[in-house]
Design a protein around this motif. Sequence first.
Motif, PDB file in Angstrom:
ATOM      1  N   ALA A 265      31.226  49.459  39.507  1.00  0.00           N
ATOM      2  CA  ALA A 265      31.156  48.414  38.490  1.00  0.00           C
ATOM      3  C   ALA A 265      31.318  47.019  39.083  1.00  0.00           C
ATOM      4  O   ALA A 265      31.271  46.030  38.374  1.00  0.00           O
ATOM      5  CB  ALA A 265      32.233  48.652  37.437  1.00  0.00           C
ATOM      6  N   PHE A 266      31.475  46.984  40.374  1.00  0.00           N
ATOM      7  CA  PHE A 266      31.680  45.728  41.085  1.00  0.00           C
ATOM      8  C   PHE A 266      30.629  44.683  40.714  1.00  0.00           C
ATOM      9  O   PHE A 266      30.938  43.527  40.420  1.00  0.00           O
ATOM     10  CB  PHE A 266      31.599  46.040  42.577  1.00  0.00           C
ATOM     11  N   TYR A 269      31.000  43.031  37.193  1.00  0.00           N
ATOM     12  CA  TYR A 269      32.094  42.065  37.087  1.00  0.00           C
ATOM     13  C   TYR A 269      31.769  40.784  37.838  1.00  0.00           C
ATOM     14  O   TYR A 269      32.019  39.678  37.361  1.00  0.00           O
ATOM     15  CB  TYR A 269      33.395  42.660  37.632  1.00  0.00           C
ATOM     16  N   SER A 270      31.186  40.951  39.041  1.00  0.00           N
ATOM     17  CA  SER A 270      30.863  39.748  39.814  1.00  0.00           C
ATOM     18  C   SER A 270      29.837  38.908  39.072  1.00  0.00           C
ATOM     19  O   SER A 270      29.962  37.690  38.979  1.00  0.00           O
ATOM     20  CB  SER A 270      30.296  40.120  41.181  1.00  0.00           C
ATOM     21  N   MET A 272      29.356  38.755  35.930  1.00  0.00           N
ATOM     22  CA  MET A 272      29.995  38.067  34.811  1.00  0.00           C
ATOM     23  C   MET A 272      30.732  36.822  35.275  1.00  0.00           C
ATOM     24  O   MET A 272      30.610  35.752  34.666  1.00  0.00           O
ATOM     25  CB  MET A 272      30.984  38.996  34.123  1.00  0.00           C
ATOM     26  N   ILE A 273      31.501  36.957  36.371  1.00  0.00           N
ATOM     27  CA  ILE A 273      32.295  35.811  36.806  1.00  0.00           C
ATOM     28  C   ILE A 273      31.382  34.665  37.218  1.00  0.00           C
ATOM     29  O   ILE A 273      31.605  33.505  36.852  1.00  0.00           O
ATOM     30  CB  ILE A 273      33.234  36.232  37.952  1.00  0.00           C
ATOM     31  N   LEU A 276      29.967  33.067  34.150  1.00  0.00           N
ATOM     32  CA  LEU A 276      30.945  32.305  33.368  1.00  0.00           C
ATOM     33  C   LEU A 276      31.385  31.034  34.073  1.00  0.00           C
ATOM     34  O   LEU A 276      31.756  30.060  33.417  1.00  0.00           O
ATOM     35  CB  LEU A 276      32.170  33.170  33.047  1.00  0.00           C
ATOM     36  N   ILE A 277      31.363  31.041  35.397  1.00  0.00           N
ATOM     37  CA  ILE A 277      31.696  29.796  36.088  1.00  0.00           C
ATOM     38  C   ILE A 277      30.548  28.814  35.943  1.00  0.00           C
ATOM     39  O   ILE A 277      30.746  27.611  35.755  1.00  0.00           O
ATOM     40  CB  ILE A 277      31.984  30.074  37.582  1.00  0.00           C
TER      41      ILE A 277
END
Lengths: 291, 321
Positions: A265-266, A269-270, A272-273, A276-277
Motif C-alpha cells: 500500500a506504500f 499513501y505516498s 496521497m501525501i 495533498l502537499i
Amino acid sequence: MLTILFDGIAYGMLLFILAVGLAVTMGLMNFINLAHGAFAMVGGYITVLLMQRLDVPFLLCLPLAFAGAALLGAVLERTLYRPLYGKPHLDQVLFSIGLVFMAVAAFDYFVGSTQQIVQLPAWLKGRTEIGSGAWTLGMGHYRLFIIAICAALTVGLQFILARTRFGSRLRASVDDQRVAAGMGINVNVVFLSTFAFGSGLAGLGGALGAEVLGLDPSFPLKFMIYFLIVVAVGGTSSITGPLLAALLLGIADVAGKYYIPKMGAFIVYSLMIVILIWRPQGLFVRRGGRA
Amino acid sequence: MSASQTSLRRSARIRPWEPVLWLLAFAAPVVLPSHAALVNEIAIVALFAVSLDLVLGYTGIVSLGHAAFFGIGAYTAALLAKHVNADPLLGLAAAAGVATLLGAAASLTIMRGSDLTRLMVTLGFALILLELANKLDWLTGGADGLQGVVMNPLLGRFEFDLGGRTAAFYSLTVLLVLFLLARRLVHSPFGATLKAIRDNRLRAMAIGIPVRSRLAVIYTVAAGVAGIAGALLAQTTGFASLDVFEFHRSADVMLVLVVGGAGWLYGGVAGAIVFKLMQDALSAVTPQYWTFWIGLFLVVLVLAGRERLLRPWTWWKRARP
C-alpha cells in the motif's frame, strides 16, 4: 493489463460508493467522521447474517443493508452527532474514533472475529474474457455488477444534488446554515436525511464490498484510510471529485499490488501525501468555495 | 520588569506539589515492586504524550500519525542493540537522532491545508512507515517483529532485571529530564510564540512570528522526544514489532493527552497514569473487548465536554454560551 485496469475501476467504484457518504458529512457538513467505516461494516454484516441465517437472496439484502445502515445513521445523527457539529475538529476526531473502537469490539463480541464469506448467486460468479495476449480483458461478472450499480448511483446522486429541490436545500444549508434557516429551510431535517442517506450508501457499499474487500470486525479501521483518501484527495465540492479520486486510488492500488507487490500500500499513501502537499484542498476543488 | 514578563515568569515557576509528585513517582517502583513494569509503561506513555502535547496542545497541529516517530525510535534502538552496540544510552541518542531527522523531513508536510489535510498527511506518514517496516522483513523481521533485544547494563552497572525495576527508574529518569526540558521550552519566548500560533495563526503572522519555521522546529523537537519514548519501549521490553507504528498507538496517545488535558505538560503524565491503570484494570476484566470501554469513554468524554468531565461539579450548571 486491461484486466488490471478493469479491476482497478471496479475497486475504485466500490470505494466511491463507500466513501461518497463521507464526502458529504466531512466535506459539506465539515464534520470529521472517522466512524464512517463502521456504517459500512454494519451494512456488510446485515447482508452476511441475513444470507447465512435466514437465506435471504443477495439482491434483497442490498436494499436491506442500505436501510439498516441509514436507520442507524439517522438515530446516531439525532442523538450523538448533532451536538458536535460546532465543536472543534479534535473533539470530532476523538468522538468518532471512540465510536469505531466500540463498533469493532461490539462486532467482535457478537459475531466473532473470523472473516465472513458472502455466497454470491450463481449468475454473478462467472467471468467473461475478451481479446487475447497482453490485451486480454477479463471481466468478473460481479465486478461488472458493481460498476453498473455505481454508475447508476453516481448519475442519480448528481441528479439529486444538482436538479432537485432537496439538492438545492442541501447546498444552501451547507453554504450558510443561518441564512438557509432564515429562508425557511429546516436545516436539521436536511442534515439528518443527508447523514442517514450517506450512512445508507456506506452500508450498501459494505454489503457490495464484503466479497471483494473481506469483512471482519477490523473493517472500519482497515479501510478508514481509504475513505479518507478519497475524500481528502477528491475535494468535496461535487460528486465527480470523489469519483475521480476513488477511481485513481482504485487503479493505483490494484496496479501497484499487481506489478510491485513488495511495495504494498506504500504507493497509495505516498501518492496521497504528494497530492495533498501539492493541493491541500483536494485535486478537484471549486474556486472561490469555502476553504 | 513589565507586567507581561511577570506573568510569564509566574506561570513558569515550579509549584510545591511538583517535586512531591516526582518523588512519589520514583518511590513507586520501590514501594510496589510487583508493579514496576507498569510504572515503566506509564513513564513511556507519558513521555510520548508529552511529545504530542508539544505539537497538539501547545501548537494546535492535529496529528493522527505521531506513532511514526515513536516507531522509528523503537526500531532504531532495537536494531542498534541487536547489530552494533547494546548500550542503552547510545541507543537513546541514536533513536533521538533518527527520529529528529525524520521529524524534520515530515515537518515539511504539515505546513499547508486545513485540519483535515494535516490529519490525512500525518496518518499517511505513519502508515507508510508501517508498510516499510512490514515489507523490509530482512531488516525489521516483518510481521514477526524484532525479538531478543538484549541491552547492556545501564551505565555499565545496573542490569535490566526481569521485575523491571531498573527499567522503571531508567524510563522515569529520562521522562523527568525531557519533561524539564520541554517545560523550559514551552515557558520560553519561543513557547509563547507557539501558543500565539495555536490561538490565531493569522494574527501570529501579522505580528511577525515566522510561523512556518516555528512549526517546523516544534514538530522536529516533538518527533525526537517521541523517538526517545519509542526507544525506551524497545529497550525495556526487548522487543519491537509493527505494533509500534499502528494507528491505535497514535489514537491512544491522543486519548491519553486529551484525558489528562492538552496544553499543560502534566496533562500527558496524568493521562498516561489514568489510561494505563484503566487499561490494566479493564483488560484484566475483559481481555479481548476492553477497547469497547475505551471507545465508550471517549464518546462520553466528548459529549459531556472535555473540561466538564474532569469537573463533575459543573455538570448541572448551564454551559456558557
